[in-house]
Design an enzyme around this catalytic site. Structure first.
Site, PDB file in Angstrom:
ATOM      1  N   ASP A 122       0.590  -2.196  28.449  1.00  0.00           N
ATOM      2  CA  ASP A 122       1.617  -3.116  28.957  1.00  0.00           C
ATOM      3  C   ASP A 122       1.802  -4.366  28.108  1.00  0.00           C
ATOM      4  OD1 ASP A 122       2.359  -1.590  31.255  1.00  0.00           O
ATOM      5  OD2 ASP A 122       0.453  -2.164  32.166  1.00  0.00           O
ATOM      6  N   ASP A 182       6.247   5.272  30.600  1.00  0.00           N
ATOM      7  CA  ASP A 182       6.506   3.820  30.543  1.00  0.00           C
ATOM      8  C   ASP A 182       6.161   3.251  29.165  1.00  0.00           C
ATOM      9  OD1 ASP A 182       5.505   5.016  32.898  1.00  0.00           O
ATOM     10  OD2 ASP A 182       5.161   3.112  33.882  1.00  0.00           O
TER      11      ASP A 182
HETATM   12  N1  GLY Z   1       4.124   0.883  35.296  1.00  0.00           N
HETATM   13  C1  GLY Z   1       5.440   0.532  35.125  1.00  0.00           C
HETATM   14  C2  GLY Z   1       6.308   0.937  36.247  1.00  0.00           C
HETATM   15  O1  GLY Z   1       5.907   0.821  37.398  1.00  0.00           O
HETATM   16  O2  GLY Z   1       7.399   1.345  35.999  1.00  0.00           O
END
Ligand code: GLY
Length: 402
Positions: A122, A182
Site C-alpha cells: 500500500d 489492488d
Molecule cells: N485493499 C484495497 C481495497 O480495499 O480496495
C-alpha cells in the site's frame, strides 16, 4: 470558514440534480454536465471539513452510519494518503492557497512511510496519492527524494522467483506469496521512480509484476481474482482466492476497477500492447455486467442483488480508469465509449443518490470496504472521495478542451 453557504450549496445541488436526472444517452453532445460546478461545491466542503480537523496526524478514513464526522487513522493505515490527496485536488482545481498549505501539512505526515520497512504494497497508495499529487502540482523537489525512497522501500517486497511483489507479508500463512489485484495501482510509483531516479530496476519490477498479474489473476471470462497465491520458491501459481469479495470465483467490484485502471497505467508506462488489450477486456466485462445506473453492487455475484449494498468507491475508481483508457485507445469509437462510461458514473455519483450534501463530512455516500468482515458497509470511505475528486479534475480538464 464555517459551512455557512447554504444558498450556494442548494443552488449547485439543484443544478446537478436536474442534470443527472435527465435520461442518459451515449452521445457526448447530449450529456450536459459541468465538472467545474461540482468541484466548486466539493472545494467548499473540503475547506469546511479542514476547519473542523484538529490534528495533522489524524487522517480521515470512514464515517459511521448516522454520524456526521470522519473516523480517523494514523499514518500506517493503508488509507492515510487519500485525505492529503483530496486536499491536493481541491487546491489544484481552486488555486486556493489555504488548501495548498493544508495539503502540505497532511502530506508531511506521510513521510515516515518512505523510510520504514515495508509492511505491505500500500506504500504506493499512501505516498503517490499524497506526495505524488503534491509533486505533480507544485514540483516541490523535496517531495521527489521522499517518493524515490518510498519506491525503493516498496520494491523490497519483490520476489524475483515469482516475478511479483508480495502484497501482504502478514498473510503468507494463509496465501503464501500473495499478489493482489489492488497492487496494480501501486506500480505507478515504481514507474515514476524509474523515470525520475537512478534505480532503473524499478521499471522491470513493475512490468514483471503486471505481467504476472495478467497471466494468473484474470479468469477466462475477463473477471479478476482478488488474490493470487504462489509458491514463493518456484513461482508456481497455486490458486486464486478472494479476501474482500463474495467468493473466490466472484467478481469483487473494486478489484475489477483496480484492474481496469492499473492495466491502463501499465500500458501507458510500458507501451506493451498486451496490457492495453487486458485493460480493454476488463473494462468491457465490467461495463457489460453493470447495473443500469452504472454504480456496481459491492460484488457482481452477491446472490442478494438487488438487495445488496453498492460500492461508490468502485464507481469512482472505474471513472478514473475509463478516462485513462479513453486517452490511450486509438479507435475513436472506443475512445468515446470509455469517455461516456466515465461521464455517466461521475454524473450518477454527483446526483442526490450518492452525493453527501449536508448529510456528513464526506463527499460521497454508499461505499463498501470489506463486506465479508461486516466492515465499512454502505458508508462514506475516503478513497471514494479521493478517486471521485481525481475523476472530476480529469474531466474538468477534458471539458476545457471541448
Ligand atoms: N485493499 C484495497 C481495497 O480495499 O480496495
Amino acid at each position: 470558514m464555517n459551512f455557512t453557504k447554504p444558498i450556494l450549496f442548494a443552488a449547485i445541488f439543484l443544478i446537478i440534480a436536474c442534470q443527472t436526472n435527465k435520461k442518459q444517452t451515449h452521445s457526448t453532445e447530449s450529456i450536459k454536465f459541468s465538472a467545474d460546478q461540482v468541484l466548486d461545491l466539493n472545494v467548499i466542503k473540503t475547506k469546511s471539513t479542514l476547519e473542523k480537523l484538529s490534528s495533522y496526524d489524524s487522517l480521515p478514513r470512514n464515517i459511521d452510519k448516522g454520524e456526521k464526522g470522519w473516523n480517523f487513522v494514523g499514518v500506517k493505515d493503508w488509507c492515510s494518503g487519500f485525505w492529503p490527496g483530496v486536499v491536493w485536488y481541491a487546491y489544484e482545481t481552486s488555486g486556493d492557497v489555504y488548501l495548498k498549505e493544508q495539503a502540505e501539512k497532511f502530506t508531511n505526515t506521510i513521510k515516515p512511510i518512505a523510510y520504514t520497512s515495508a509492511d505491505n504494497h500500500d506504500i504506493g497508495f499512501m505516498v503517490y496519492c499524497s506526495y505524488g499529487n503534491g509533486y505533480r502540482i507544485t514540483g516541490n523537489e523535496s517531495y521527489k527524494e521522499i517518493m524515490l525512497a518510498a519506491a525503493d522501500t516498496l520494491a523490497t517486497l519483490y520476489n524475483p522467483k515469482v516475478g511479483s511483489i508480495l502484497s501482504w507479508p502478514s498473510q503468507v500463512h494463509k496465501f503464501r506469496h500473495n499478489t493482489i489485484v489492488d497492487n496494480m495501482m501501486n506500480l505507478e510509483l515504481l514507474f515514476w521512480a524509474a523515470k525520475n531516479g537512478e534505480n532503473k530496476e524499478l521499471y522491470t519490477i513493475a512490468k514483471n509484476h503486471a505481467a504476472v498479474t495478467m497471466k494468473y489473476l484474470i479468469r477466462e471470462d475477463n473477471s479478476m481474482f482478488h488474490v493470487g497465491s504462489f509458491n514463493e520458491e518456484t513461482g508456481e501459481f497455486l490458486q486464486g482466492y478472494t479476501h474482500q469479495g463474495y467468493a473466490n470465483e466472484s467478481m469483487w467490484a473494486r478489484g475489477q476497477t483496480w484492474g481496469i485502471y492499473g492495466f491502463s497505467i501499465a500500458y501507458r508506462e510500458t507501451e506493451a500492447q498486451e496490457f492495453l488489450d487486458t485493460a480493454i477486456k476488463l473494462a468491457e466485462h465490467y461495463i457489460k455486467r453493470l447495473p443500469e445506473d452504472g454504480i456496481p453492487f459491492w460484488d457482481f455475484d452477491d446472490p442478494k442483488i438487488p438487495n445488496s449494498p453498492r460500492d461508490a468507491s468502485a464507481a469512482a475508481v472505474a471513472a478514473c480508469g475509463m478516462l485513462e483508457l479513453s486517452g490511450l485507445v486509438k479507435d475513436p469509437i472506443l475512445k468515446e465509449k470509455y469517455y461516456n462510461a466515465a461521464l455517466s458514473y461521475i454524473k450518477e455519483l454527483s446526483s442526490n443518490n450518492y452525493l453527501s450534501g449536508d448529510t456528513n463530512q464526506a463527499l460521497l455516500l454508499h461505499s463498501t470496504g470489506h463486506y465479508p468482515n461486516n466492515s465499512e458497509v454502505d458508508v462514506p470511505i475516503i478513497y471514494a472521495d479521493y478517486y471521485y475528486m481525481e475523476a472530476l479534475v480529469r474531466l474538468k480538464k477534458l471539458q476545457g478542451l471541448e
